[in-house]
Design an enzyme around this catalytic site. Sequence first.
Site, PDB file in Angstrom:
ATOM      1  N   GLU A   1      -8.760  -9.940   5.393  1.00  0.00           N
ATOM      2  CA  GLU A   1      -9.172  -8.604   4.946  1.00  0.00           C
ATOM      3  C   GLU A   1     -10.541  -8.663   4.276  1.00  0.00           C
ATOM      4  OE1 GLU A   1      -6.321  -6.347   2.659  1.00  0.00           O
ATOM      5  OE2 GLU A   1      -7.802  -4.791   2.174  1.00  0.00           O
TER       6      GLU A   1
ATOM      7  N   SER B   1       0.829  -1.213   0.000  1.00  0.00           N
ATOM      8  CA  SER B   1       0.000   0.000   0.000  1.00  0.00           C
ATOM      9  C   SER B   1       0.859   1.258   0.000  1.00  0.00           C
ATOM     10  CB  SER B   1      -0.941   0.006   1.214  1.00  0.00           C
ATOM     11  OG  SER B   1      -0.214  -0.199   2.414  1.00  0.00           O
TER      12      SER B   1
ATOM     13  N   LYS C   1       4.972 -11.113   3.987  1.00  0.00           N
ATOM     14  CA  LYS C   1       3.530 -11.409   3.861  1.00  0.00           C
ATOM     15  C   LYS C   1       3.233 -11.602   2.384  1.00  0.00           C
ATOM     16  CE  LYS C   1       0.181  -8.096   4.529  1.00  0.00           C
ATOM     17  NZ  LYS C   1      -0.449  -8.014   3.193  1.00  0.00           N
TER      18      LYS C   1
ATOM     19  N   ASP D   1       5.619  -6.759   2.683  1.00  0.00           N
ATOM     20  CA  ASP D   1       4.786  -7.368   1.643  1.00  0.00           C
ATOM     21  C   ASP D   1       5.630  -7.809   0.461  1.00  0.00           C
ATOM     22  OD1 ASP D   1       2.128  -7.580   2.319  1.00  0.00           O
ATOM     23  OD2 ASP D   1       1.612  -5.549   1.654  1.00  0.00           O
TER      24      ASP D   1
END
Length: 307
Positions: free
Chosen positions: A210, A74, A141, A112
């Site tokens: 999520e 993100s 992740k 990530d």
Amino acid sequence: MSEGPVAEPGALTRTGAESRGSNEGGRKKVTAPAVASRKRSRGDDPIVMVTAYDTPFARVVDEAGVDVILVGDSVADNVLGLEHTLEVGIEQMAHHVAAVARARPRALVVADLPWMSYHVDAADALRNAAVLVRAGAEAVKLEGGRRRIPVVQAILDAEIPVMGHIGLTPQSVHAMGGLRVQARDAAAAEALWLDAKALAAVGCFAVVLEGVPDAVAEVVTGAVDVPTVGIGAGRSCDGQVLVLHDVLGLSSRPSPRFARRYADLAGAARAAVSSYASDVRAGTFPSESESYHASDELRRFLDERLR
Ligand code: KIV
């Protein structure tokens, strides 16, 4: 790896909540195994996870006492002005991971794996995970459930802790037909439950859930021994994660309904910079005390010879 403080020598012999990394009042380094053993059903505190993408904010969130810092893909829309997470690659992620690791946080640093860094084959995924670990990540992740098991296994075999991420997985935006809540029917809920169990069974130390209904997240959380960390997944998960820019009111896009805003830093920053601009334009900045002054001798020279 981060050069941050490591678990004290006695850590392996600790018992109870302490060995599970509850950290109340302490400054013990948070590790992946410590996170792995935290379940609210066993009386542990919820895990607090938040994103950060640079050194100053990594320091701030660490000082605030979070357990896990996620260097999320993100970064794309929150920091780099890109449209979507699909646009960041492994080198950009490594750059931001290194910046976060330089804060030497007590919190666990999870990075990530970006889109297409773990989709080709397990060897490629492992090489990319190693890039992030060399930059300072203490775990990686990745998104996806059962179909990612061979890749997760390869990364775990190299002793790199892996956090799973299922439900609304933004890297699958096109396949999902948009960023929409997942597991809304029985078949999809069961598939999510199977994915979570498979990720836990292979050895993921935690699983992000999520954008799923709260009742689904509750059942999935109860079905796995490792913690679930929710974002838009209700209150039953073993922890919560939010994007820092949503928390601080720095996001340029409308925040989703689950993203509670705790500050208006964009407003505060705008006000501060506009005060600075007014002071410069009014000639009130810098003041005498904000300037360096010449000695009397130098002033005489300037006046007599150069003015
Ligand atoms: O990149 C990210 O910020 C994330 C969280 C939303 C879980 O993956």
